[in-house]
Design an enzyme around this catalytic site. Structure first.
Site, PDB file in Angstrom:
ATOM      1  N   ASP A 103      85.671  45.000 -79.566  1.00  0.00           N
ATOM      2  CA  ASP A 103      85.220  46.304 -79.960  1.00  0.00           C
ATOM      3  C   ASP A 103      84.769  47.094 -78.977  1.00  0.00           C
ATOM      4  OD1 ASP A 103      84.731  47.925 -82.158  1.00  0.00           O
ATOM      5  OD2 ASP A 103      82.554  47.557 -81.939  1.00  0.00           O
TER       6      ASP A 103
ATOM      7  N   ASP B 298      82.439  50.501 -79.617  1.00  0.00           N
ATOM      8  CA  ASP B 298      81.244  50.975 -79.882  1.00  0.00           C
ATOM      9  C   ASP B 298      80.411  50.058 -80.031  1.00  0.00           C
ATOM     10  OD1 ASP B 298      81.794  54.129 -79.721  1.00  0.00           O
ATOM     11  OD2 ASP B 298      83.109  53.521 -81.231  1.00  0.00           O
TER      12      ASP B 298
ATOM     13  N   ASP C  47      80.077  43.778 -82.579  1.00  0.00           N
ATOM     14  CA  ASP C  47      78.664  43.854 -82.897  1.00  0.00           C
ATOM     15  C   ASP C  47      78.407  44.250 -84.476  1.00  0.00           C
ATOM     16  OD1 ASP C  47      79.755  46.633 -82.795  1.00  0.00           O
ATOM     17  OD2 ASP C  47      77.717  47.176 -82.698  1.00  0.00           O
TER      18      ASP C  47
END
Length: 358
Positions: free
Chosen positions: A35, A37, A236
């Site tokens: 990922d 961001d 995250d």
């Protein structure tokens, strides 16, 4: 090479203990599905240690692919940004939810169809690649409506156009439904919040078809574009990255540099429990210690022992000094997830987390 990724630690599909690996994760897996961001960057700036860790992993032979629910930018723009940060990348290394939703729409509407777009250039480019024609008004009789993150300056009237079309029964799609997105100044509203605006304005009678993580269209797009044989999802967010890995039947690494904190991790439902957990992307470069459950539900990892007692998560260090904080987090995860089974751990973790500085 031995990889112990939690096999035998599941019951009813839910992970009970974090997994372990005798070798660095960058050696145990051929491809990292990263990922962006909250993992590689936040607000456009590199997250500490990310550039260096990814460089070492790449030099060691791990293929790095960047998989993002953010549909705003094109793969070329994302690759350029990564390269500017010090993470060399080309457009083919990037997989976006815009690409996944464009494929989904193209499979369900006639070639050359007009699609009403509420989003950014990344979404328009992805639609054109599939032979579809982006438009900006419901009056153009679109065959579909699609929403993707359009950045903070997306005109309010675009939501109205989407609502008008949805009210008329036009099929509705969304690149993703992440309610929030991390940035340099904090957590802001994501595409999921924009989807809710259209849902409310259209009377709440329609539901969009969603392509992004954690749903199957995104996993399919990623597999098609990367060809990974043994992938590791790195993210995250529990409800997108980790659940997406769970749905795809692949292992995952949660890094604590974005949306999810340790308190949320401890109360994760089975499909949100990662295989591994690390403070940041340096976790790719090392193995993961074994997490063992012993008598009385006591879970050990490194120098730490964790258990649930009297409605509280208890954490103790077996020796003073030299105890790895992340091993304490892993022990707590094991104790909380084991006690919760296929549910949610309700034990108070306040004191245990305070002892780790979280």
């Amino acid at each position: 090479m031995t990889v112990r990724n939690g096999q035998g630690q599941h019951d009813g599909g839910g992970r009970r203990l974090p997994g372990s690996s005798a070798v660095a994760l960058s050696a145990a897996y051929d491809t990292a599905l990263l990922d962006l961001d909250g993992v590689v960057y936040a607000g456009g700036e590199a997250i500490p240690y990310a550039v260096e860790a990814l460089g070492v992993a790449r030099e060691g032979g791990m293929h790095l692919a960047y998989v993002t629910n953010n549909a705003l930018r094109t793969p070329e723009e994302v690759a350029t940004h990564l390269t500017d940060l010090g993470v060399p990348a080309v457009a083919g290394d990037v997989v976006t939810s815009a690409q996944a939703v464009a494929r989904l729409i193209a499979e369900e509407v006639p070639p050359g169809s007009r699609v009403l777009v509420v989003g950014g250039e990344g979404l328009r480019v992805a639609l054109r690649e599939r032979g579809l024609v982006p438009v900006e008004s419901a009056d153009f009789e679109p065959a579909a409506v699609v929403q993707g993150y359009g950045g903070p300056d997306l005109p309010w009237g675009r939501f109205a156009e989407a609502a008008y079309a949805v009210q008329r029964g036009v099929p509705w799609y969304a690149s993703n439904t992440d309610l929030t997105i991390p940035g340099a100044r904090g957590i802001g509203p994501g595409n999921g919040a924009a989807v809710e605006v259209v849902r409310i304005a259209s009377g709440g009678r329609a539901e969009p078809k969603v392509a992004g993580k954690p749903l199957p269209p995104m996993h399919r797009e990623t597999v098609l574009r990367t060809g990974a044989a043994r992938p590791l999802v790195v993210g995250d967010r529990l409800d997108t990255d980790i659940e997406g890995a769970f749905n795809g039947g692949v292992d995952s690494l949660l890094v604590l540099t974005g949306v999810t904190d340790v308190a949320q991790l401890l109360t994760a439902v089975p499909e949100h429990r990662p295989t591994y957990v690390a403070a940041d992307l340096r976790g790719l470069l090392v193995g993961q210690p074994e997490v063992v459950e012993g008598a009385g539900g006591v879970v050990a990892c490194g120098a730490w022992r964790a258990s649930v007692s009297g409605g509280e998560l208890v954490l103790e260090a077996a020796s003073e000094g030299g105890a790895d904080v992340m091993d304490g987090v892993r022990a707590l995860c094991g104790a909380a997830w084991s006690a919760a089974g296929d549910g949610v751990c309700g034990a108070d973790a306040g004191k245990a987390l305070a002892s780790l500085g979280w």
